[in-house]
Design a protein around this motif. Structure first.
Motif, short mmCIF file in Angstrom:
data_model
loop_
_atom_site.label_atom_id
_atom_site.label_comp_id
_atom_site.label_asym_id
_atom_site.label_seq_id
_atom_site.Cartn_x
_atom_site.Cartn_y
_atom_site.Cartn_z
N SER A 123 14.12 12.54 -47.45
CA SER A 123 13.15 11.60 -47.69
C SER A 123 13.70 10.12 -48.22
O SER A 123 14.57 10.14 -48.83
CB SER A 123 12.55 12.08 -49.20
OG SER A 123 11.46 11.31 -49.71
N VAL A 145 3.30 12.12 -46.52
CA VAL A 145 3.63 13.66 -46.76
C VAL A 145 3.90 14.32 -45.71
O VAL A 145 3.05 14.23 -44.37
CB VAL A 145 2.75 14.26 -47.84
CG1 VAL A 145 2.95 13.65 -49.00
CG2 VAL A 145 1.39 14.46 -47.09
N ASN A 163 6.09 17.15 -48.87
CA ASN A 163 6.99 16.37 -49.34
C ASN A 163 6.92 15.03 -48.87
O ASN A 163 6.69 14.86 -47.63
CB ASN A 163 8.57 17.09 -48.94
CG ASN A 163 8.66 18.38 -49.32
OD1 ASN A 163 8.73 18.71 -50.70
ND2 ASN A 163 9.08 19.24 -48.38
N PRO A 164 6.74 13.91 -49.92
CA PRO A 164 6.51 12.72 -49.21
C PRO A 164 7.68 11.98 -48.59
O PRO A 164 8.95 12.01 -48.92
CB PRO A 164 6.29 12.10 -50.88
CG PRO A 164 7.14 12.43 -51.65
CD PRO A 164 7.17 14.23 -51.16
#
Length: 281
Positions: A162, A169, A174-175
Protein backbone atom coordinates in the motif's frame (compact mmCIF):
# COMPACT_ATOMS: atom_id res chain seq x y z
CA UNK A 1 5.00 -37.47 -32.46
CA UNK A 2 8.03 -37.44 -30.14
CA UNK A 3 9.89 -34.70 -28.32
CA UNK A 4 6.83 -32.67 -27.29
CA UNK A 5 6.72 -30.42 -24.25
CA UNK A 6 3.48 -29.01 -22.81
CA UNK A 7 3.15 -25.59 -21.23
CA UNK A 8 0.05 -24.21 -19.49
CA UNK A 9 -0.41 -20.54 -18.60
CA UNK A 10 -3.26 -20.08 -16.12
CA UNK A 11 -4.28 -16.42 -15.98
CA UNK A 12 -7.01 -14.42 -14.32
CA UNK A 13 -9.36 -14.72 -17.32
CA UNK A 14 -8.02 -17.50 -19.56
CA UNK A 15 -5.89 -20.60 -19.77
CA UNK A 16 -3.41 -20.81 -22.65
CA UNK A 17 -1.95 -24.25 -23.40
CA UNK A 18 0.86 -24.85 -25.89
CA UNK A 19 2.75 -27.82 -27.25
CA UNK A 20 6.32 -27.13 -28.38
CA UNK A 21 9.00 -29.23 -30.01
CA UNK A 22 12.56 -29.73 -28.77
CA UNK A 23 13.58 -26.44 -30.43
CA UNK A 24 10.76 -24.71 -28.51
CA UNK A 25 8.81 -24.01 -31.70
CA UNK A 26 5.05 -23.90 -31.08
CA UNK A 27 3.28 -26.90 -32.60
CA UNK A 28 -0.23 -26.28 -31.27
CA UNK A 29 -1.92 -23.71 -29.06
CA UNK A 30 -5.37 -23.51 -27.50
CA UNK A 31 -7.03 -21.04 -25.16
CA UNK A 32 -10.09 -21.53 -22.97
CA UNK A 33 -11.82 -19.24 -20.47
CA UNK A 34 -10.70 -20.02 -16.94
CA UNK A 35 -13.19 -21.40 -14.44
CA UNK A 36 -12.61 -20.03 -10.96
CA UNK A 37 -12.21 -22.12 -7.85
CA UNK A 38 -10.14 -25.30 -7.31
CA UNK A 39 -12.28 -27.65 -9.39
CA UNK A 40 -12.79 -25.08 -12.14
CA UNK A 41 -9.07 -24.34 -12.52
CA UNK A 42 -8.17 -28.03 -12.75
CA UNK A 43 -11.02 -28.73 -15.18
CA UNK A 44 -10.08 -25.78 -17.41
CA UNK A 45 -6.42 -26.77 -17.54
CA UNK A 46 -7.36 -30.33 -18.49
CA UNK A 47 -9.66 -29.07 -21.24
CA UNK A 48 -7.00 -26.82 -22.79
CA UNK A 49 -4.31 -29.51 -22.72
CA UNK A 50 -6.67 -32.13 -24.13
CA UNK A 51 -7.07 -30.05 -27.28
CA UNK A 52 -3.36 -29.42 -27.93
CA UNK A 53 -2.36 -33.02 -27.26
CA UNK A 54 -5.13 -34.33 -29.50
CA UNK A 55 -4.05 -32.02 -32.33
CA UNK A 56 -0.45 -33.18 -31.88
CA UNK A 57 -1.54 -36.82 -31.71
CA UNK A 58 0.39 -37.29 -28.47
CA UNK A 59 -0.61 -38.55 -25.02
CA UNK A 60 0.15 -36.07 -22.25
CA UNK A 61 1.81 -38.93 -20.34
CA UNK A 62 4.39 -39.22 -23.13
CA UNK A 63 5.36 -35.52 -23.20
CA UNK A 64 8.96 -34.73 -22.28
CA UNK A 65 7.70 -32.32 -19.64
CA UNK A 66 4.55 -30.55 -18.48
CA UNK A 67 4.90 -27.13 -16.88
CA UNK A 68 2.18 -24.90 -15.43
CA UNK A 69 2.34 -21.22 -14.53
CA UNK A 70 -0.32 -19.76 -12.24
CA UNK A 71 -0.79 -16.62 -10.10
CA UNK A 72 -0.34 -16.85 -6.34
CA UNK A 73 2.29 -18.07 -3.91
CA UNK A 74 3.65 -21.40 -5.17
CA UNK A 75 5.83 -23.82 -3.24
CA UNK A 76 6.18 -27.52 -3.88
CA UNK A 77 3.37 -27.46 -6.42
CA UNK A 78 0.89 -25.99 -3.91
CA UNK A 79 -0.78 -22.72 -4.90
CA UNK A 80 -1.93 -20.31 -2.19
CA UNK A 81 -3.72 -16.97 -2.24
CA UNK A 82 -4.46 -16.78 -5.98
CA UNK A 83 -7.24 -14.27 -5.31
CA UNK A 84 -8.16 -13.61 -8.95
CA UNK A 85 -8.91 -17.33 -9.31
CA UNK A 86 -10.73 -17.76 -5.97
CA UNK A 87 -8.01 -20.11 -4.75
CA UNK A 88 -7.04 -20.15 -1.08
CA UNK A 89 -4.94 -23.31 -1.27
CA UNK A 90 -4.68 -25.97 -3.98
CA UNK A 91 -2.10 -28.70 -4.53
CA UNK A 92 -2.23 -28.16 -8.27
CA UNK A 93 0.77 -30.36 -9.06
CA UNK A 94 -0.90 -33.31 -7.38
CA UNK A 95 -4.35 -32.65 -8.87
CA UNK A 96 -3.06 -32.42 -12.44
CA UNK A 97 -0.48 -35.15 -11.90
CA UNK A 98 -3.20 -37.54 -10.75
CA UNK A 99 -5.41 -36.59 -13.72
CA UNK A 100 -2.63 -36.99 -16.27
CA UNK A 101 -0.72 -39.86 -14.67
CA UNK A 102 2.62 -38.08 -14.72
CA UNK A 103 4.68 -35.47 -12.82
CA UNK A 104 3.72 -31.83 -13.40
CA UNK A 105 5.94 -28.84 -12.59
CA UNK A 106 4.00 -25.86 -11.19
CA UNK A 107 5.52 -22.39 -10.86
CA UNK A 108 4.22 -18.92 -10.16
CA UNK A 109 3.34 -17.49 -13.56
CA UNK A 110 5.31 -14.28 -13.16
CA UNK A 111 8.38 -16.18 -11.94
CA UNK A 112 8.19 -18.31 -15.07
CA UNK A 113 7.76 -15.19 -17.21
CA UNK A 114 10.72 -13.56 -15.47
CA UNK A 115 13.06 -16.36 -16.54
CA UNK A 116 11.73 -16.20 -20.09
CA UNK A 117 11.97 -12.41 -20.33
CA UNK A 118 15.48 -12.40 -18.90
CA UNK A 119 16.60 -14.89 -21.55
CA UNK A 120 14.71 -13.26 -24.44
CA UNK A 121 15.85 -9.70 -23.75
CA UNK A 122 19.45 -10.88 -23.89
CA UNK A 123 20.69 -8.58 -21.14
CA UNK A 124 24.09 -9.10 -19.53
CA UNK A 125 22.58 -8.28 -16.13
CA UNK A 126 22.69 -11.09 -13.57
CA UNK A 127 20.08 -9.53 -11.29
CA UNK A 128 16.82 -8.33 -12.82
CA UNK A 129 13.18 -7.90 -11.92
CA UNK A 130 10.38 -8.64 -14.36
CA UNK A 131 7.33 -6.49 -13.55
CA UNK A 132 4.14 -7.97 -14.99
CA UNK A 133 1.27 -5.55 -15.60
CA UNK A 134 -1.66 -7.84 -16.33
CA UNK A 135 -4.95 -8.76 -14.69
CA UNK A 136 -2.96 -8.49 -11.45
CA UNK A 137 0.39 -6.95 -10.52
CA UNK A 138 3.46 -8.90 -9.45
CA UNK A 139 7.15 -9.30 -10.22
CA UNK A 140 9.56 -12.17 -10.79
CA UNK A 141 13.05 -11.77 -9.35
CA UNK A 142 16.34 -13.10 -10.75
CA UNK A 143 19.24 -12.64 -8.31
CA UNK A 144 22.78 -13.52 -9.37
CA UNK A 145 21.39 -15.63 -12.20
CA UNK A 146 18.95 -17.62 -10.06
CA UNK A 147 15.17 -17.35 -9.64
CA UNK A 148 14.39 -16.07 -6.15
CA UNK A 149 11.09 -17.34 -4.73
CA UNK A 150 11.50 -16.29 -1.09
CA UNK A 151 10.80 -18.34 2.04
CA UNK A 152 7.04 -18.51 1.40
CA UNK A 153 6.97 -18.30 -2.38
CA UNK A 154 5.75 -14.70 -2.22
CA UNK A 155 8.83 -12.85 -3.45
CA UNK A 156 7.87 -10.04 -5.85
CA UNK A 157 4.22 -9.72 -4.75
CA UNK A 158 4.51 -5.94 -4.88
CA UNK A 159 0.82 -5.57 -5.74
CA UNK A 160 0.04 -6.06 -2.05
CA UNK A 161 2.09 -3.01 -1.01
CA UNK A 162 0.00 0.00 0.00
CA UNK A 163 1.35 3.41 -0.99
CA UNK A 164 -1.55 5.65 0.07
CA UNK A 165 -3.90 5.04 3.03
CA UNK A 166 -6.46 7.27 1.28
CA UNK A 167 -6.09 5.63 -2.11
CA UNK A 168 -8.60 3.43 -3.98
CA UNK A 169 -9.45 0.20 -2.16
CA UNK A 170 -8.80 -3.31 -3.44
CA UNK A 171 -11.12 -6.32 -3.43
CA UNK A 172 -10.31 -7.00 0.24
CA UNK A 173 -10.97 -3.40 1.29
CA UNK A 174 -7.33 -2.37 1.67
CA UNK A 175 -6.62 1.17 0.46
CA UNK A 176 -3.88 2.31 -1.89
CA UNK A 177 -2.52 -1.07 -2.96
CA UNK A 178 -0.25 -1.02 -6.01
CA UNK A 179 -2.33 -3.70 -7.74
CA UNK A 180 -5.33 -1.36 -7.63
CA UNK A 181 -3.26 1.34 -9.33
CA UNK A 182 -1.40 -0.69 -11.91
CA UNK A 183 -3.33 -3.74 -13.09
CA UNK A 184 -6.24 -4.49 -15.38
CA UNK A 185 -8.48 -5.57 -12.51
CA UNK A 186 -7.48 -2.49 -10.50
CA UNK A 187 -8.31 -0.14 -13.36
CA UNK A 188 -11.75 -1.73 -13.72
CA UNK A 189 -12.28 -1.55 -9.96
CA UNK A 190 -11.47 2.18 -9.95
CA UNK A 191 -13.86 2.73 -12.85
CA UNK A 192 -16.66 1.18 -10.80
CA UNK A 193 -18.26 -1.03 -13.46
CA UNK A 194 -17.24 -4.71 -13.18
CA UNK A 195 -18.40 -5.35 -16.76
CA UNK A 196 -15.95 -2.77 -18.16
CA UNK A 197 -12.65 -3.64 -19.85
CA UNK A 198 -9.40 -1.94 -18.83
CA UNK A 199 -8.45 -1.42 -22.48
CA UNK A 200 -11.68 0.47 -23.13
CA UNK A 201 -11.12 2.67 -20.08
CA UNK A 202 -7.60 3.52 -21.23
CA UNK A 203 -8.94 4.21 -24.73
CA UNK A 204 -11.30 6.74 -23.14
CA UNK A 205 -8.31 8.31 -21.41
CA UNK A 206 -6.64 8.73 -24.80
CA UNK A 207 -9.75 10.62 -25.91
CA UNK A 208 -9.56 12.92 -22.89
CA UNK A 209 -12.26 11.52 -20.61
CA UNK A 210 -11.42 13.22 -17.28
CA UNK A 211 -12.09 10.24 -14.99
CA UNK A 212 -10.26 7.84 -17.29
CA UNK A 213 -7.31 10.25 -17.48
CA UNK A 214 -7.17 10.34 -13.68
CA UNK A 215 -7.08 6.54 -13.54
CA UNK A 216 -4.35 6.47 -16.21
CA UNK A 217 -2.26 8.94 -14.19
CA UNK A 218 -2.58 6.69 -11.15
CA UNK A 219 -1.43 3.82 -13.38
CA UNK A 220 1.80 5.69 -14.16
CA UNK A 221 2.34 6.38 -10.45
CA UNK A 222 1.65 2.74 -9.56
CA UNK A 223 4.13 1.42 -12.11
CA UNK A 224 6.75 3.93 -10.96
CA UNK A 225 6.24 2.96 -7.31
CA UNK A 226 6.57 -0.72 -8.24
CA UNK A 227 9.84 -0.10 -10.05
CA UNK A 228 11.21 1.90 -7.15
CA UNK A 229 10.23 -0.79 -4.64
CA UNK A 230 11.91 -3.49 -6.72
CA UNK A 231 15.12 -1.52 -7.13
CA UNK A 232 15.29 -0.57 -3.45
CA UNK A 233 14.27 -3.97 -2.05
CA UNK A 234 16.34 -6.21 -4.33
CA UNK A 235 18.97 -3.81 -5.74
CA UNK A 236 18.48 -5.30 -9.21
CA UNK A 237 20.43 -4.00 -12.18
CA UNK A 238 17.39 -3.73 -14.45
CA UNK A 239 13.61 -3.81 -14.33
CA UNK A 240 11.89 -5.33 -17.37
CA UNK A 241 8.23 -4.36 -17.78
CA UNK A 242 5.81 -6.73 -19.50
CA UNK A 243 2.21 -7.88 -19.49
CA UNK A 244 -0.99 -6.82 -21.20
CA UNK A 245 -0.94 -3.18 -20.11
CA UNK A 246 2.33 -2.63 -21.98
CA UNK A 247 0.07 -2.52 -25.04
CA UNK A 248 -0.16 1.19 -24.22
CA UNK A 249 3.38 1.43 -25.59
CA UNK A 250 5.15 4.77 -25.31
CA UNK A 251 2.21 6.29 -23.43
CA UNK A 252 2.90 3.97 -20.49
CA UNK A 253 6.68 4.21 -20.66
CA UNK A 254 6.75 7.98 -21.06
CA UNK A 255 4.18 8.52 -18.30
CA UNK A 256 6.07 6.26 -15.91
CA UNK A 257 9.44 7.77 -16.82
CA UNK A 258 8.10 11.25 -16.04
CA UNK A 259 7.04 10.17 -12.55
CA UNK A 260 10.44 8.57 -11.93
CA UNK A 261 12.21 11.69 -13.18
CA UNK A 262 10.17 13.92 -10.89
CA UNK A 263 11.17 11.77 -7.92
CA UNK A 264 14.81 11.74 -9.01
CA UNK A 265 14.82 15.52 -9.38
CA UNK A 266 13.77 15.79 -5.73
CA UNK A 267 16.21 13.21 -4.32
CA UNK A 268 19.89 12.75 -5.03
CA UNK A 269 19.69 9.23 -3.61
CA UNK A 270 16.84 8.20 -5.94
CA UNK A 271 18.65 9.88 -8.83
CA UNK A 272 21.75 7.81 -8.06
CA UNK A 273 19.81 4.58 -8.62
CA UNK A 274 19.28 5.40 -12.31
CA UNK A 275 17.69 2.95 -14.68
CA UNK A 276 14.54 3.34 -16.72
CA UNK A 277 12.07 0.53 -17.33
CA UNK A 278 12.75 -1.69 -20.33
CA UNK A 279 9.66 -2.54 -22.39
CA UNK A 280 9.00 -6.21 -23.10
CA UNK A 281 5.83 -8.01 -24.13
Amino acid sequence: MTGVRIGVDIGGTKIDAVAVDERLQILQRHRVPVERGPEGVVRSAQAAVEVVTRKCAVDVRDALSVGVGIPGAVRGGVVRHALNLDLVELDLARALGDAWGRPVQVENDVNAAAVGAWRLVGTDARSVAYLNLGTGLAAGIILDGQLWRGSRGTSGEVGQISVDPRGPVDAEGNPGGLETYASGSGIVRQWGDPTADARDILALAAKGDPRAVEIRERLFVGVAHSIRVLVLAYDVEEVIVGGGLTGLGDVLLDGTAKVLKDWADGSRFIASLGGAPHPHS
